[in-house]
Structures are given as C-alpha cells and as structure tokens.
Design an enzyme around this catalytic site. Structure first.
Site, short mmCIF file in Angstrom:
data_model
loop_
_atom_site.label_atom_id
_atom_site.label_comp_id
_atom_site.label_asym_id
_atom_site.label_seq_id
_atom_site.Cartn_x
_atom_site.Cartn_y
_atom_site.Cartn_z
N TYR B 440 45.26 -10.41 -2.46
CA TYR B 440 44.53 -10.33 -1.19
C TYR B 440 43.16 -9.66 -1.31
CZ TYR B 440 47.20 -5.89 0.03
OH TYR B 440 47.79 -4.66 0.09
N GLU B 441 42.34 -9.89 -0.33
CA GLU B 441 40.93 -9.48 -0.36
C GLU B 441 40.20 -10.11 -1.54
OE1 GLU B 441 40.22 -8.24 2.26
OE2 GLU B 441 42.04 -7.25 2.96
#
Lengths: 601, 601
Positions: B440-441
C-alpha cells in the site's frame, strides 16, 4: 478463484526431452509398465483430478478449517468425497509394490502427481501425503505381519498414516522426547505421552489411521540413541484385519495456524495406547530417517507446486490488468492503459516465478530418477552413485525449493498489488500455505547443517565431488559450443568456486566447529543456485537445438528463461559466496545477554 | 502472548548521541519546548500507552476482525476505548500547529511514537494513522474555513481522516479514476463513485470521518492532469461545527485480508455525497502527493515497528528454548540441551532482525530530522537541502524498510520453528501484518521507479549527489581512523560504485526507457543497503569512542551489530549491482504470449 493447468508440456520437456525418462523407465525392473503412453495417460488423469476435485476445495477449505468435536475431527466440506475419488482412482497405490497391492509404477511418477496435488490443494494433499512416509517406514523396517496388516491398507488408501515425532519441548532435538513405551506380556507396548504438530493426526477421510510413533523404552540409553519406533493404530485391527477396538490415542486439540487450515494439525495424546515395535529397539532414529527423507523431498515438491500455482495466476492477472503506459510508449493504444505485463519490473517478478518453478521441476525430476534407481536400480555401482547424489540433493530440494517457493508466491501477491492481500483472489493463501514448508520436516537451518555438515564435510567433500564432476563433464563437453557460452562459462566458474568454498569452510571448521553452522544456510542457498544453473544450462542446450521447428516459441521461451535465470537470479551467488567466507566471527561475538540492551531496562 | 518494550535506550543512542536531536530541536522555531526532559517524558509515556493499551488488543483484534452491520462498522473489542485514551492523552495533537489546537512539537517526535504504535498494534494504529495524511493535505491546500472546520477536529482527534484514492480498476494509475464531482449551486460538489481499499473508511472510534477524495470534474482533462481533491465528511458539520446531517458516503463492504484484520478496509460508495474542493481544480494529484509522502514514510515506520516487535520476541524465545548442543560442545551443561541462541544460524537470524531494526531506526530518525527542517527550518538553503534529501530518502524508507521488515518478521517465525506457524505465539501475525506494507501507498516497484526515475535520473543525478557527497565527506574525515577502517573502506567503495551504477543506467536509459524499470527495484535495494551502511558506520564511530565506560556492553553490542551488518548483510549489494548492470534484455525478450507455454494448452 485461482485457476490451474498442470504444466504437462513442461513436464514432457523435462521428463522426455531433457532427462530421457522413457529410457530410464525401460531400465527399471517392471519399468516397461511405465510406457510413454501409460505415463501420459496417468499425468493427464492426475491433472484432471487435481483441477476438478481438489482446486475447487482449496479456498473453501482454507476459510472453513477443521472442526474437533467429541474427539472426532471433521475435515472441511468436500475433502472426504475428494479422498474417496482419490482412492477409487487407485492413486494411493500408484508406485507401491505389487506384493502389497500396489501398481508397481516408479516412484518418480507419484512425485509428478504430488506436484499437481500441492499446486491445487496443499491442505488436502497432506492427508494422503503423510501416508507415504509411514508406508515407507513399514516397508523398510516392519515385520511381515506388520506389512500385511498395515502396509496393504495404506497402499490401498483406506487407512492413512502419520509421523508422530515432535513433542511440546522438542522438535529438532528428538533425543529429548519423553513419550514412553512399556512392554506388555503379549509382546506389544503401552505408549504414553503427548505429540504435537501431528498433520492428519485425526480426521474423517479414512476408516483408520496408522500412527508411526517415536518413544523410549524403559531402560533406553539417553538421547537419540535410545529412541524406538512403534506403530500405533487408531483402531486396533480385528482378526479379519478390519478396524476393531478403539486404541488409547486421541486428538486433544487442533492448532490454529497461519495456513494449511484445511489440514488437521493435532495434539495427540497417547494414553497407554497399544503399539508394536517397528525395527529393532533403540534404532528408531534410523527408521525415522527413512520416513523423513521421503517426506523432505515431498516438502520440496510442495514448494514447487505452490510456486507454479502462483505463477499461473499472476501471469493471467498481469495480462489482464491495465495500469500505466509502458515507459517506452503506449503498447495497447486502443486501451486506456497498457496491461501490466509490459512493465519490466512486473516481468522480473513473473520471470522469477517461472525460472524457479521450471528450474525446480527439473531439480525434482532429476532427483526423482535417483529415487527410482535407489529403490529399484539393478546395478550396484549405479545405485551407490544415485544414493550419494540423492543424499546431497535431498536437503537442497527441501530447503532451497521452499525458500524460493516462499519468495515466488510472494512475488505472485506483489504482481496483484493491493488485490494480492485480499483473500478472495487466493494469492495470499499460497503465501500462508508456503510458509510452513520452510519449517516442517526440518527447518531450512536444519537442512543446511545436514547438507554442509553431514553430507559434504563428513564425507571429506567426496559426496559433493560426485556432483561437481558431473557438472564439470557437462561444461567440458559443451565448452566449444558457442550457443552455450553464456551459460557454460559462468557455470564452470561457479562449479570450481563451489569446491573452493567447501574446502575453505572445511579448513576453518577444523579449528572451530561453529564455522559450519555460520556458513550453512548461505552454503545451502549457494548450492541451490549452482544446481539450478546446471539444470538450466542443460535445458538451454536442448532448447537451442530445438529452435526453428514447429514449437519454436516454446523453446525460445525456455531459452529466454534460462538467460533470465543466469542474468537476474544467479548473481545472488555473489552475495552468498561472500557471506560464506565471512565466517563465524560476527555471529558469535555478541553475548546472549547483550542482544537486547537497546530495549531491556 | 508477545511482549514489547519500547527501545528507549536505543532511541537515546540514535536521537541524542548519534543525530544530536537536542541541538536540532533547539534550532527549530518553538523547538525549545522539546527539551530533553520533555522528549524523554513523552517517549516514556508513549511507550507505556503502546504496551498497556495497544499490545493487549493486537491478537484479539486479529482474531475478531471488524463487523459491518446496517452500514455501521464495529472495530474489535477494546479498540474504541484505546482510542479514547489516545485522544485524552493528547497524542493526536502532539506535532500539530498550535493555531489548529496542536502542541507544536516537532514532527519527528510523532514519528517515534508511531514506531511504538506499529510495533504493538498496526491494525489499531491505522485508525489514527490515516488522519495525519488527511490533516496534512488540509493544512497545505485547504481554505481557512476548511482548516477551521475539519483540521481542528482531526488535530483534536475527535474526528479521523481517510485517503480515498483507489478504485476497483485503478490504484497506481490514478489518471484512470471514474469518480465524478458535479458542481452544485452553493459551490459544493456532488461526489459519485466507488473507492476501494479505504483504510478506516468506516468505524465506531470517532464521531465523524473526514474523507479526502480524488474525483474528476465534468470537463476535466484526461488522465492525471484532470484530478481534483475534495473533502467529504461522513456527517456534514452543522452551524456549530458538530456532526450534523449524514452525508451520502457509505461503507458497501469490508475486505477479507491476509492481515491487519483489526482495521476496517472498506469499499466506500459515494452517492451524490456532498464534497468541497480542496486546492485548485485539476490539481488534486499534487495535493494527493502531500498526503502520500507523509503516508509513505509512515509505512516505512510500520516496517520498522514490526521488525522490532518480531526481534524482541524471537530473542526471548531463543534464550529460553533448549534444543541440541552447540557444535563446539555443550554450553548449558546442567540442562538437557543448550538454549538455541548458542547456534550460529539462530544468531544470524536474530542479528539480521537486530541490524535491520536498529539500522532502520537510524534511517527513520535521520529522515525525521529532514521532515522537521522542511516543515519548520528557518534557513532557506538548509531547507532546500533537506527537501532534496527527503525526496531521495522517502522511497527508500518506504520500500526498503518494508522489504527488509517482511524478511525480518519472517526470520522471527523461523527462530520459533514450527511454533512460529501457530497463531497463539503471535509471530505469524507480524508477518501477515507486514505483508501489506510492501503493497500500500505504492508498491515497492512504484517506489523504485520514483527513486530511480523521478528523483535520481530526472535531476541528472544531482539529488543523489546531495547524499553521496555527505557520505564521501564522512569517509574522508574518518579515512585515517584505524578503528573504523573495516567500515569506511567498503563504504567509500560502495559510495563511488553507487554513482557509477547510476551513471551507467542513465546512459542506457537514453536509448531505452525500459532500462529504468528493469534496474529499478535492484537499484532501490542497493541504495537501501548503502544508506544503512553509512548510518551503521556513523553508529560504529560513536560506539567505538564510547567503549570502556559504564555502558561498555551496550556500545560493544552496537559495534558487533555494525560488524555483522557489514559482513553478513552488505554483501547483498554484490548481487544487486550485477543485476542492475544486467539490463533490460532478459526481461523484455520473451513475448507476453509465450510466458505460459509450459502449461497452456
């Protein structure tokens, strides 16, 4: 839901084209049964069974898990029915001896089937999987009566087997076991103690369960020299050999695990359970190794199956998912974005999976030929050679294929991006299931000590030379083949270095035995990469010869993958070689007390 | 159950002794508030909160997960109460500006606290964690009214925030989003669309949730140049600023994930929800990066926290668990076996965790100083320098610390052997929770392209030179310090090679842009090892100066760990350097159609 097609074309490449299984089978006693037609039919049927019976139960089995109620364990929905089909299909008896009801086909064939089972449903595969080890222990060490009573049932598949080794306080160090076996007047024993981590220890798939149990006799010597092996059936066979009286072995609880949820991992309580000595007293450890070596190769195959499954599904996703444009300009101009397979880093991940899975398949089948020869080979010299090589390769198959298997299934998650973390896609389950393979049947660290300590150094390097000589011969033979220079040159260098690194560790170890442990895991990984490099070079040779024909694309892809392996995975040996040479110093310097000074108050 | 002690002594080493935070804080405006006494008190209080309020909820939260009922999400038992304590303790406002109700302490202090939260309960930490990014976006790009309405509530902690970027068909490629924003007569917008993977998108911890949402205006340009940012509250604030009318944004379902079960990962449906434009129209991507950069460093800290937690618990186990004798002879002669910490390979695993965790802490705090300077620095030249270095280090912090964080938590499982796979011990949860941090990110691949493509090559290597010059200066200054030769020599070599490898890739990329993607992940990992090598060399310098005093053991252990890092982890750069140089050829050769010829029929 993940899909799976057994890699039949690739298996043909490895078995027929590369390792000449047809001739190999023809030379085995009874091997004429394993004609190419029969082999193909079996592989196709196995592929269908895995895909149609097992794959649909993999995610549901993971979600559902096993249920312990009133001492009985229920496997997930559908598992029992799939097992019935498996038995009816005659799969358990495939490579067992005809005298015990088997079909007498080579072991290697069972190993191919095993890859398909592990790729589609590892948790399910562990129910019949453990039977192989139990059967092998009985076949080698059991009395005729024990074989008639238990082995035939395991071969038929109506009963399953377990290996009861680990206890709460000991796993690797079996010399510490506390389970006791007290002789009774009728020649049997009363077994009492607690075993943990018993895969398929209790379940509803088969009518009886045959536990192979390590325990200590009352006056046994201390440590691993005082261990005996016993067979302890869940139901004691009656006069007709059918399940009779319930024995004093019960499942106390089920473990909650990271993965393989569909398999029942049991705490087994033995409460004066009736057991029968297998093999001589106090020689249980040797008997146990019979089970263990079979099981270790089996776990390596689990790593292989899981990475193939992960590869196939991340490939499908990478072709389908559209995200960003290629750095060199749009490829799918009519689409809002390019399929992610255009991106070099996505290709790096897919090729990592592909190169490890296909290389792992070569390694497994290469090893499988040795298993066949050790079991059935007619030539003593050949058998001895295969035995040495098999000894060397077993820890590599087990540990290397599970280490890279874990990496490759993680690459599968990574290709999916955030979706890889979501259970629905099935990619994260492969990672969770793969995680156990680095641990059970001896952790990677234990395999590494077996390889470097027992196999290589204890033989003064002779066992290693059996293999490096073979590699050397190949390199010499292909030395002036320009099509193979890019493979043969680095391979020859690594092969020489392998010997040199071994020598260097051996010398250091004469002064300090800790040097063996300090180098071991890097040595194992290094050995794994060189072994795969040898097999990939052989594959490249074959592929380069076959270019230009009707299957040009297949052979070209094989050659491209060999090239990827050499250019993008093999350089890891540079790190491992340095770390092997770094020695024990930086590992042993720090005192056990001082490790935690950053947080301990 | 896993235990955890915040590494306060190690933090003192990094912050006070190595990076001179006292002077750093003294130079920041308002930094005098962050006196050593205040900092110590905050860290001790934070450590207590993490250990007493969060740690006990980590395993139960994992087992329980979140519940969606009638559109409302219930977080696991105890989460709400812990959040209440968090708000009452004033933690959300720690490093926020006083004008919005904050305590005005430096950001770096919040980052230290963040490590403790991630180490004890990542799933819980994600509820307040996302608020930081949302607050930052409002602080930088929001109108005064938006700040007064939303930012103050986020600072107080009574409301939490989200980042709504991803949609089912796009994550990395935000130019493809379909969520629409239609202007209304009162100047607000009607937002309609579906967002997925929204962490803390709906929950019962706070009285309102402030969604920061990317959407497209009706006449927006195609692609990423047509994205705008909106603030969409769950409850529209009433005239007094309290939660009023329910807005048209609802949680459609919760994802079933591999880990962070205690955090609600939501599908969010926006159904003509009322939203307010943040920043200029069509400039949403820039605003989004404000959130993103904060969040990326935050994810790197998650990797750090998880490896520290894993390290502490595997260390405790390795000291306690007795198995086998040391290869060099028994150590605990009065025990039936030696504690496994005597075995070199177990030490290798523990030291890998330790070297990555302590090195990661240095990297995070080194970066944290730059965050402080970028936010509050008074000197323009200094600020510009910090900004360049922060840009370079952000993808390294994010991707390198999560990659090695995953490795280190896996080593924690491996130290436990089979027990590591059992949920009860808590080690496998750390692996499952760590798995998301690589995704994620922005996945590791996305970070790697950001580092090599945007940060390094787009600046013609200038941004890299900012850092390599600093390393060069250190090496030159310590060049004749015999105590540091073992560190400075390899570091200087690597630092030069870093520049050379960059140049080589840059040259190749001029002919073929795919070369950037082909080298990127190996380049990122290489960069991470060199960065940590620099910090470990600085730590070694300090430790070698401090030997012999009352804390000799602490500094000796630090020096031993530096040595381990250089001898047993840094050699990995040999592999990465070769793989960077291997180029794109072997990745791009194979056609997308031919990847699957081994199994496709």
């Amino acid at each position: 839901m993940p899909d799976y097609q057994a890699p039949l074309r690739d298996l043909r490449f490895v078995m027929d084209e590369m390792l000449d299984f047809p001739s190999h089978y023809a030379r085995l006693p009874g091997g004429e049964e394993a004609s190419p037609d029969v082999v193909n039919a079996i592989l196709e049927e196995g592929a269908r069974f895995a895909r149609e019976a097992l794959l649909p139960l993999n995610q549901s089995g993971d979600r559902e898990g096993c249920l312990l109620e009133g001492g009985e364990v229920k496997a997930p929905k559908g598992f029992k029915e799939a097992y019935r089909q498996y038995v009816e299909g005659g799969w358990p008896s495939l490579s067992a001896e005809p005298e015990f009801g088997g079909q007498g086909l080579p072991h290697s064939l069972g190993m191919v089937l095993s890859e398909m089972i592990c790729a589609t449903n590892l948790a399910w595969g562990m129910y019949p999987g453990l039977s192989h080890g139990a059967a092998d222990a009985l076949r080698h060490h059991g009395s005729d009566e024990q074989k008639a009573t238990y082995l035939t049932k395991l071969v038929e598949g109506v009963w399953t087997g377990t290996m009861c080794l680990t206890e709460p306080h000991c796993g690797t160090d079996l010399g510490l076991i506390k389970t006791r076996a007290v002789p009774t007047v009728d020649g049997s024993y009363e077994i009492s103690g607690t075993k943990i981590f018993i895969s398929a220890g209790e379940h509803d798939l088969a009518e009886n369960i045959v536990h192979l149990v390590l325990a200590k006799l009352p006056d046994a010597p201390e440590g691993s020299k005082g261990i005996s092996l016993f067979v302890v059936p869940k139901f004691l066979p009656d006069a007709d050999g059918n399940p009779g009286e319930r024995n004093g072995v019960t499942c106390g609880s089920l473990e909650h695990k990271m993965g393989i949820h569909g398999n029942a991992t049991c705490v087994m309580n033995f409460d004066a359970a009736r057991g029968f000595l297998v093999g001589p007293p106090n020689k249980g450890l040797a008997c146990m190794f019979t089970m263990m070596n079979v099981a270790r190769i089996g776990v390596g195959i689990q790593g292989l199956g899981l990475m193939e499954a992960s590869f196939q599904n991340s490939l499908a996703y990478a072709r389908d998912r559209q995200q960003m444009r290629a750095l060199s300009g749009p490829k799918a101009v009519d689409k809002p974005a390019d399929p992610i397979i255009v991106h070099p880093d996505v290709r790096r991940m897919l090729l990592t999976q592909k190169a490890f899975a296909e290389g792992g398949r070569m390694l497994v089948m290469f090893t499988a030929q040795m298993v066949d020869v050790v079991e059935h080979g007619q030539d003593a010299v050949e058998r001895e050679h295969a035995e040495a090589l098999l000894g060397l390769l077993t820890p590599i198959v087990k540990a290397f294929l599970t280490e890279v298997g874990f990496e490759a299934t993680n690459e599968g998650v990574q290709v999916f991006g955030g979706h890889g973390f979501i259970q629905e896609w099935g990619m994260e389950q492969l990672v969770r299931d793969a995680r156990i393979t680095r641990l059970y049947e001896g952790t990677t660290g234990v395999q590494a000590l077996d390889l470097l300590g027992r196999k290589v150094l204890m033989s003064q390097g002779e066992t290693l030379k059996v293999f490096t000589r073979e590699i050397h011969k190949f390199c010499k033979a292909e030395g002036d083949n320009p099509a193979l220079t890019e493979f043969v040159e680095p391979l020859a260098r690594l092969n020489t270095e392998w010997g040199e690194l071994t020598m260097a560790v051996g010398m250091k170890a004469m002064n300090d035995r800790e040097e063996v442990g300090a180098a071991s895991v890097d040595y194992l990984m290094y050995s794994g990469y060189v072994t795969l490099a040898y097999l990939w070079a052989r594959a490249a040779k074959l592929a380069s010869q076959s270019l230009g024909g009707s299957e040009d694309a297949f052979y070209r892809a094989k050659l491209d993958t060999a090239r990827f392996f050499y250019q993008r995975l093999l350089p890891r040996t540079r790190a491992h070689a340095q770390m092997i040479q770094a020695g024990a110093g930086s590992l042993m310097a720090i005192s056990a007390n001082d490790f935690g000074l950053g947080f301990e108050i």
